[in-house]
Design a protein around this motif. Structure first.
Motif, short mmCIF file in Angstrom:
data_model
loop_
_atom_site.label_atom_id
_atom_site.label_comp_id
_atom_site.label_asym_id
_atom_site.label_seq_id
_atom_site.Cartn_x
_atom_site.Cartn_y
_atom_site.Cartn_z
N LEU A 20 1.01 -6.22 2.91
CA LEU A 20 1.80 -5.27 4.28
C LEU A 20 1.18 -4.72 5.62
CD1 LEU A 20 3.64 -2.61 1.64
CD2 LEU A 20 4.23 -4.65 3.17
N GLU A 21 -0.55 -4.94 5.59
CA GLU A 21 -1.37 -5.04 6.30
C GLU A 21 -1.45 -5.50 7.14
OE1 GLU A 21 -5.45 -4.04 6.18
OE2 GLU A 21 -4.80 -1.63 5.95
N GLN A 22 -1.67 -6.81 6.42
CA GLN A 22 -1.65 -7.80 7.51
C GLN A 22 0.14 -8.24 8.01
OE1 GLN A 22 -4.60 -9.29 8.31
NE2 GLN A 22 -5.78 -7.14 7.78
N LYS A 23 1.15 -8.61 7.54
CA LYS A 23 2.28 -8.55 7.93
C LYS A 23 2.54 -10.72 7.01
CE LYS A 23 3.19 -5.39 11.56
NZ LYS A 23 2.08 -4.45 11.53
N ALA A 24 1.86 -10.07 5.86
CA ALA A 24 2.23 -11.51 5.26
C ALA A 24 3.24 -11.78 4.87
CB ALA A 24 0.95 -11.68 3.76
N GLY B 114 5.75 -11.90 6.71
CA GLY B 114 6.16 -11.42 7.49
C GLY B 114 7.54 -9.93 6.84
N ILE B 115 6.68 -9.71 5.80
CA ILE B 115 7.12 -8.62 4.02
C ILE B 115 6.84 -7.44 5.16
CG2 ILE B 115 6.66 -7.86 2.29
CD1 ILE B 115 5.80 -10.02 1.10
N THR B 116 8.41 -7.60 4.55
CA THR B 116 8.65 -5.22 5.28
C THR B 116 8.53 -4.37 3.67
OG1 THR B 116 10.42 -6.11 4.95
CG2 THR B 116 10.27 -6.34 7.47
N GLN C 277 11.18 -5.26 1.73
CA GLN C 277 11.93 -6.64 1.52
C GLN C 277 10.94 -6.69 0.82
OE1 GLN C 277 10.35 -8.70 4.51
NE2 GLN C 277 12.70 -9.68 4.21
N THR D 230 0.06 1.31 -2.71
CA THR D 230 0.25 2.14 -1.33
C THR D 230 0.39 3.14 -1.19
OG1 THR D 230 1.62 -0.83 -1.16
CG2 THR D 230 2.21 0.91 0.20
#
Length: 440
Positions: free
Chosen positions: A43-47, A49-51, A54, A270
């Protein structure tokens, strides 16, 4: 081999069979918990594009796969054998982790987690059946308890994989680590014996007798497949007379319990980061939570022998709800560590005691159906828990996640408590008083 009360009557070959099942369940736990351990980094790296929303959906995909895997494992194992199913399950969730590692979209990653869930869901009940067959005489229950500790050891391992590998190498490296159990598949196929229950059920009594003698274990009794009218009749028996109320109470308790177990398993790191803790501390919470699970399995079993499984389950759920709610309060780090550990002690074994309650309170002819459907209905909670956590996080209400999970624990406490009280009342079906459900 050293002499001990647990394994004094078991041979080295029996210990080998149990040890292989333990390793398989360890890999199961690693693959199950790895997503929750690497999720803060993703989530931190927006891997991909995961929200956050999601991310909750993806956590539910694995648990949905586990639901399907758990409900179909018995049927598949009856056709191909429990050994082959175990080998196939380990291969499936390992290859599925490889698919996650190479995925370039949320859809492909979700497919990988769903396929992994199928393998994870099918492995655990099959492994329990295997160790029951090869446990030392009179020690099946404690052997199953030891098997369940492997799942939590896998959870601890997932935290260290995330801590040591993800930061320098990225999240994909963690899923490549989860492909490594493929190396274990040939060992499992070569050295794990077939289930004695399967051989007896298939009429291969000579082969079963030879294995039982070789491994110095008891041969399971042959069961008449037509007894009780089959699966449909067994399921209907759970709803005859006043039994439908008891059955629904067990199902609801299991739903809330597994919602809590898998919701916390996926979202604990998280949610703790959202409370201001560093990643290292958040992953330490995963380690402590699973260490608590190991201790809890042994403590709850002994307590249930003395006070009864439903009573311990209800008390454990109440303590779990209190512990989860306390985690929404930012406490000193040492105190938070203690609360996470104790929550792990109570949460994981509270759900196990639901299964024990159902198993002990069922007739031998209907026990497998009762426990299987209680587990299956609970898996819907396992699907809902990760999804719920994701929705709350996406809405910017992470604190509510702890509250929601605490309420699930409270609800399970109420349901299993009412079921325990009803078990002492006269049955509507025959008018005879029910015996209190205990673990001894």
């Amino acid at each position: 081999m050293p002499s001990s009360p647990l394994f004094a009557r078991g041979s080295r070959l029996a210990l080998l069979a149990i040890g292989l099942c333990w390793l398989a369940v360890l890999f199961d736990g690693l693959d199950m918990f790895i997503y929750g351990s690497v999720l803060p980094h993703m989530l931190e790296q927006k891997a991909l594009g995961i929200t956050p929303g999601q991310a909750g959906d993806l956590g539910s995909y694995a648990t949905f796969g586990m639901l399907v895997g758990a409900l179909t494992a018995g049927t598949v194992a009856d056709r191909i054998g429990r050994k082959k199913l175990m080998v196939a399950c380990v291969a499936l969730f390992s290859l599925a982790s490889g698919l996650c590692a190479v995925s370039n979209s949320v859809a492909v990653f979700g497919l990988g987690r769903t396929l992994a869930g199928l393998g994870l869901g099918g492995l655990l009940p099959t492994a329990i059946s295997m160790v029951s067959d090869y446990a030392p005489r009179g020690r099946a229950a404690i052997t199953i308890g030891l098997l369940m500790t492997a799942h939590h050891v896998g959870g601890i391992l997932s935290a260290y994989v995330a801590l040591w590998i993800v930061e320098p190498l990225g999240w994909r490296a963690a899923f490549w680590v989860c492909v490594s159990p493929l190396l274990f598949v040939p060992v499992l196929a070569r050295f794990l014996p077939e289930s004695l229950s399967f051989l007896v059920a298939r009429g291969r009594s000579g082969e079963a007798r030879a294995l039982a003698d070789r491994y110095d274990v008891e041969l399971p009794e042959a069961r008449n497949r037509t007894t009780g009218g089959g699966l449909r009749a067994g399921l209907l028996n759970l709803f005859r007379g006043g039994e439908w109320v008891q059955t629904l109470l067990y199902w609801l308790a299991s739903f809330g319990g597994l919602l809590l177990v898998y919701g916390v398993a996926v979202w604990l790191p998280t949610l703790m980061r959202s409370e201001g803790y560093e990643l290292g501390s958040a992953l330490t919470f995963v380690v402590l939570f699973n260490l608590g699970g190991i201790v809890g399995m042994l403590v709850a079993g002994r307590a249930s022998d003395r006070f009864g499984a439903p009573r311990i389950s209800a008390i454990w759920f109440a303590l779990t709800a209190g512990g989860v709610f306390l985690l929404s309060v930012h406490m000193p780090l040492a105190l938070t560590f203690a609360v996470v550990f104790l929550t792990g002690v109570f949460l994981n074994s509270a759900q196990t005691m639901v299964y024990a309650t159902v198993s002990i309170g069922s007739t031998p002819a209907n026990r497998a159906t009762a426990v299987g459907w209680t587990s299956g209905m609970g898996r819907f909670g396992a699907v809902f828990g990760p999804w719920l956590g994701g929705q709350l996080l996406a809405a910017g209400k992470a604190d509510w996640g702890f509250t929601a999970f605490a309420l699930a624990g409270t609800a399970s406490m109420v349901f299993i408590g009412i079921a325990a009280l009803r078990s002492t009342r006269p049955s509507r079906q025959d008018g005879e008083p029910r015996k209190p459900v205990t673990a001894g």
